[in-house]
Design a protein around this motif. Sequence first.
Motif, PDB file in Angstrom:
ATOM      1  N   ILE A   1      39.092  32.665  55.228  1.00  0.00           N
ATOM      2  CA  ILE A   1      38.954  33.516  54.135  1.00  0.00           C
ATOM      3  C   ILE A   1      39.071  32.985  52.731  1.00  0.00           C
ATOM      4  O   ILE A   1      40.518  32.775  52.454  1.00  0.00           O
ATOM      5  N   GLY A   2      38.163  32.799  51.737  1.00  0.00           N
ATOM      6  CA  GLY A   2      38.425  32.180  50.666  1.00  0.00           C
ATOM      7  C   GLY A   2      37.713  32.844  49.288  1.00  0.00           C
ATOM      8  O   GLY A   2      37.033  33.726  49.420  1.00  0.00           O
ATOM      9  N   GLY A   3      38.416  32.336  48.207  1.00  0.00           N
ATOM     10  CA  GLY A   3      38.027  33.152  46.878  1.00  0.00           C
ATOM     11  C   GLY A   3      37.603  32.083  46.047  1.00  0.00           C
ATOM     12  O   GLY A   3      38.532  31.306  45.766  1.00  0.00           O
ATOM     13  N   VAL A   4      36.518  32.330  45.249  1.00  0.00           N
ATOM     14  CA  VAL A   4      36.430  31.305  44.170  1.00  0.00           C
ATOM     15  C   VAL A   4      35.913  31.960  42.932  1.00  0.00           C
ATOM     16  O   VAL A   4      35.421  33.015  43.019  1.00  0.00           O
ATOM     17  N   LEU A   5      36.029  31.239  41.715  1.00  0.00           N
ATOM     18  CA  LEU A   5      35.811  32.213  40.662  1.00  0.00           C
ATOM     19  C   LEU A   5      34.881  31.127  39.718  1.00  0.00           C
ATOM     20  O   LEU A   5      35.038  30.096  39.495  1.00  0.00           O
TER      21      LEU A   5
ATOM     22  N   GLY B   1      40.181  28.805  46.442  1.00  0.00           N
ATOM     23  CA  GLY B   1      40.879  28.461  47.566  1.00  0.00           C
ATOM     24  C   GLY B   1      41.181  29.528  48.543  1.00  0.00           C
ATOM     25  O   GLY B   1      40.527  30.504  48.532  1.00  0.00           O
ATOM     26  N   LYS B   2      42.031  29.071  49.865  1.00  0.00           N
ATOM     27  CA  LYS B   2      42.158  30.158  50.858  1.00  0.00           C
ATOM     28  C   LYS B   2      43.032  31.066  50.375  1.00  0.00           C
ATOM     29  O   LYS B   2      44.096  31.191  49.534  1.00  0.00           O
ATOM     30  N   ARG B   3      42.525  32.538  51.032  1.00  0.00           N
ATOM     31  CA  ARG B   3      43.279  33.587  50.735  1.00  0.00           C
ATOM     32  C   ARG B   3      44.679  33.781  51.465  1.00  0.00           C
ATOM     33  O   ARG B   3      44.950  33.115  52.468  1.00  0.00           O
ATOM     34  N   GLU B   4      45.752  34.037  50.731  1.00  0.00           N
ATOM     35  CA  GLU B   4      47.178  34.039  51.249  1.00  0.00           C
ATOM     36  C   GLU B   4      47.487  35.307  51.461  1.00  0.00           C
ATOM     37  O   GLU B   4      46.985  36.402  51.003  1.00  0.00           O
ATOM     38  N   ALA B   5      48.334  35.550  52.411  1.00  0.00           N
ATOM     39  CA  ALA B   5      48.909  36.845  52.779  1.00  0.00           C
ATOM     40  C   ALA B   5      49.151  37.758  51.836  1.00  0.00           C
ATOM     41  O   ALA B   5      49.274  39.114  51.703  1.00  0.00           O
ATOM     42  N   SER B   6      49.817  37.258  50.633  1.00  0.00           N
ATOM     43  CA  SER B   6      50.532  37.829  49.414  1.00  0.00           C
ATOM     44  C   SER B   6      49.392  38.351  48.638  1.00  0.00           C
ATOM     45  O   SER B   6      49.636  39.268  47.756  1.00  0.00           O
ATOM     46  N   ASP B   7      48.114  38.069  48.713  1.00  0.00           N
ATOM     47  CA  ASP B   7      46.986  38.248  47.919  1.00  0.00           C
ATOM     48  C   ASP B   7      46.310  40.121  48.066  1.00  0.00           C
ATOM     49  O   ASP B   7      46.279  40.206  49.160  1.00  0.00           O
ATOM     50  N   ILE B   8      46.441  40.698  46.953  1.00  0.00           N
ATOM     51  CA  ILE B   8      46.169  42.054  47.345  1.00  0.00           C
ATOM     52  C   ILE B   8      44.712  42.144  47.715  1.00  0.00           C
ATOM     53  O   ILE B   8      44.160  42.902  48.531  1.00  0.00           O
ATOM     54  N   ASP B   9      43.809  41.317  47.032  1.00  0.00           N
ATOM     55  CA  ASP B   9      42.356  41.268  47.655  1.00  0.00           C
ATOM     56  C   ASP B   9      41.870  39.694  47.172  1.00  0.00           C
ATOM     57  O   ASP B   9      42.589  39.026  46.672  1.00  0.00           O
ATOM     58  N   ILE B  10      40.574  39.523  47.408  1.00  0.00           N
ATOM     59  CA  ILE B  10      39.997  38.293  47.545  1.00  0.00           C
ATOM     60  C   ILE B  10      39.763  38.068  45.941  1.00  0.00           C
ATOM     61  O   ILE B  10      39.805  36.728  45.428  1.00  0.00           O
ATOM     62  N   THR B  11      39.628  38.863  44.894  1.00  0.00           N
ATOM     63  CA  THR B  11      39.684  38.714  43.628  1.00  0.00           C
ATOM     64  C   THR B  11      40.824  38.084  43.126  1.00  0.00           C
ATOM     65  O   THR B  11      40.989  37.106  42.315  1.00  0.00           O
ATOM     66  N   GLN B  12      41.961  38.501  43.789  1.00  0.00           N
ATOM     67  CA  GLN B  12      43.296  37.915  43.109  1.00  0.00           C
ATOM     68  C   GLN B  12      43.406  36.495  43.855  1.00  0.00           C
ATOM     69  O   GLN B  12      44.074  35.726  43.071  1.00  0.00           O
ATOM     70  N   THR B  13      42.822  36.366  44.907  1.00  0.00           N
ATOM     71  CA  THR B  13      42.816  34.938  45.407  1.00  0.00           C
ATOM     72  C   THR B  13      42.195  33.957  44.410  1.00  0.00           C
ATOM     73  O   THR B  13      42.538  32.998  44.165  1.00  0.00           O
ATOM     74  N   ALA B  14      40.906  34.341  44.115  1.00  0.00           N
ATOM     75  CA  ALA B  14      40.248  33.652  43.052  1.00  0.00           C
ATOM     76  C   ALA B  14      41.041  33.298  41.848  1.00  0.00           C
ATOM     77  O   ALA B  14      41.444  32.125  41.240  1.00  0.00           O
ATOM     78  N   LEU B  15      41.828  34.318  41.286  1.00  0.00           N
ATOM     79  CA  LEU B  15      42.441  34.504  39.960  1.00  0.00           C
ATOM     80  C   LEU B  15      43.728  33.588  40.221  1.00  0.00           C
ATOM     81  O   LEU B  15      43.888  32.629  39.375  1.00  0.00           O
ATOM     82  N   ARG B  16      44.201  33.502  41.404  1.00  0.00           N
ATOM     83  CA  ARG B  16      45.510  32.824  41.592  1.00  0.00           C
ATOM     84  C   ARG B  16      45.339  31.396  41.803  1.00  0.00           C
ATOM     85  O   ARG B  16      45.796  30.507  41.095  1.00  0.00           O
TER      86      ARG B  16
ATOM     87  N   ARG C   1      38.677  38.332  32.286  1.00  0.00           N
ATOM     88  CA  ARG C   1      38.049  39.507  32.786  1.00  0.00           C
ATOM     89  C   ARG C   1      36.911  39.579  33.490  1.00  0.00           C
ATOM     90  O   ARG C   1      35.880  38.659  33.370  1.00  0.00           O
ATOM     91  N   VAL C   2      37.281  40.051  34.739  1.00  0.00           N
ATOM     92  CA  VAL C   2      36.152  40.070  35.936  1.00  0.00           C
ATOM     93  C   VAL C   2      35.118  41.066  35.447  1.00  0.00           C
ATOM     94  O   VAL C   2      35.320  42.186  35.174  1.00  0.00           O
ATOM     95  N   ILE C   3      33.873  40.487  35.790  1.00  0.00           N
ATOM     96  CA  ILE C   3      32.504  40.991  35.224  1.00  0.00           C
ATOM     97  C   ILE C   3      31.770  41.217  36.414  1.00  0.00           C
ATOM     98  O   ILE C   3      30.534  41.897  36.260  1.00  0.00           O
TER      99      ILE C   3
ATOM    100  N   PRO D   1      32.572  34.860  46.046  1.00  0.00           N
ATOM    101  CA  PRO D   1      32.690  34.446  44.836  1.00  0.00           C
ATOM    102  C   PRO D   1      33.091  35.449  43.868  1.00  0.00           C
ATOM    103  O   PRO D   1      32.232  36.677  43.859  1.00  0.00           O
ATOM    104  N   THR D   2      34.070  35.613  42.860  1.00  0.00           N
ATOM    105  CA  THR D   2      34.052  36.440  41.875  1.00  0.00           C
ATOM    106  C   THR D   2      33.639  35.873  40.353  1.00  0.00           C
ATOM    107  O   THR D   2      33.804  34.690  40.342  1.00  0.00           O
ATOM    108  N   VAL D   3      32.943  36.587  39.650  1.00  0.00           N
ATOM    109  CA  VAL D   3      32.392  36.234  38.182  1.00  0.00           C
ATOM    110  C   VAL D   3      33.322  36.886  37.162  1.00  0.00           C
ATOM    111  O   VAL D   3      33.618  37.768  37.101  1.00  0.00           O
ATOM    112  N   GLY D   4      34.022  35.836  36.180  1.00  0.00           N
ATOM    113  CA  GLY D   4      34.747  36.248  35.265  1.00  0.00           C
ATOM    114  C   GLY D   4      34.533  35.693  33.761  1.00  0.00           C
ATOM    115  O   GLY D   4      33.879  34.571  33.792  1.00  0.00           O
ATOM    116  N   VAL D   5      35.036  36.019  32.901  1.00  0.00           N
ATOM    117  CA  VAL D   5      34.910  35.506  31.627  1.00  0.00           C
ATOM    118  C   VAL D   5      36.072  35.329  30.704  1.00  0.00           C
ATOM    119  O   VAL D   5      37.273  36.259  31.145  1.00  0.00           O
ATOM    120  N   LEU D   6      36.447  34.437  30.008  1.00  0.00           N
ATOM    121  CA  LEU D   6      37.700  34.053  29.432  1.00  0.00           C
ATOM    122  C   LEU D   6      37.935  35.057  28.523  1.00  0.00           C
ATOM    123  O   LEU D   6      37.038  35.186  27.643  1.00  0.00           O
TER     124      LEU D   6
END
Length: 207
Positions: A43-47, A80-95, A109-111, A128-133
């Motif tokens: 499982i992975g998350g991207v931004l 990248g890949k979700r880690e066990a410490s990530d709360i959710d997949i959005t945190q994966t993408a942000l990390r 800011r996640v939109i 995929p998560t969509v965010g704005v600086l």
Amino acid sequence: MDIDEIENALKRPLPGKKAQYLMAPGYRPDYELDEVMKFNPRIGGVLLLLDPYDDETSIIFTLRKQYDGTHSGQMSFPGGKREASDIDITQTALRETSEEVGIAPEMVRVIGRLSELYIPPSNFLVYPTVGVLREKTVFKKEEDEVEEIVEIPLSFFLDEKNQSKTNIKVMGNATVEVPAYVYNGYTIWGATAIMMSEFVYMMNEKT
């Protein structure tokens, strides 16, 4: 297109495959999610990160380093890949974005979100998560993984004339023709183009 318009567009129902597969190679398999889960995918998350602080809004991509692997030298979203410490997949993408391009999670800011996508060659199910600086910033690439950080204007993708085809070499050095976005010598194809296709579809969809 301003950020409020983008955020409102992302509130609509996700079109999924009918939008994603507009930029998918013809050889790409079409799995349903229940079939994908039988493969025990990683499982992975991207931004998909929007930068609205230059003359026009742009999207942040990374050009991967050359390495002995499936996605060597490709253009991609930070992630990248979700880690066990990530709360959710959005945190994966942000990390992962923080690690790869030097943008702290609180700077984003996640939109919205896009549909999940299975990537057969690497057995990844990507969300995929969509965010704005939140403010103008300076990017800093992760030297071991990222060859270059590339900003491409959103307007380039919104113009359908920029959906093209190109020949690329895949595993085994076979040459195939694939849908792609080609901008100033940077070629976006495969999973990144497929995810981008859904985003573009939603931005261009008439209300």
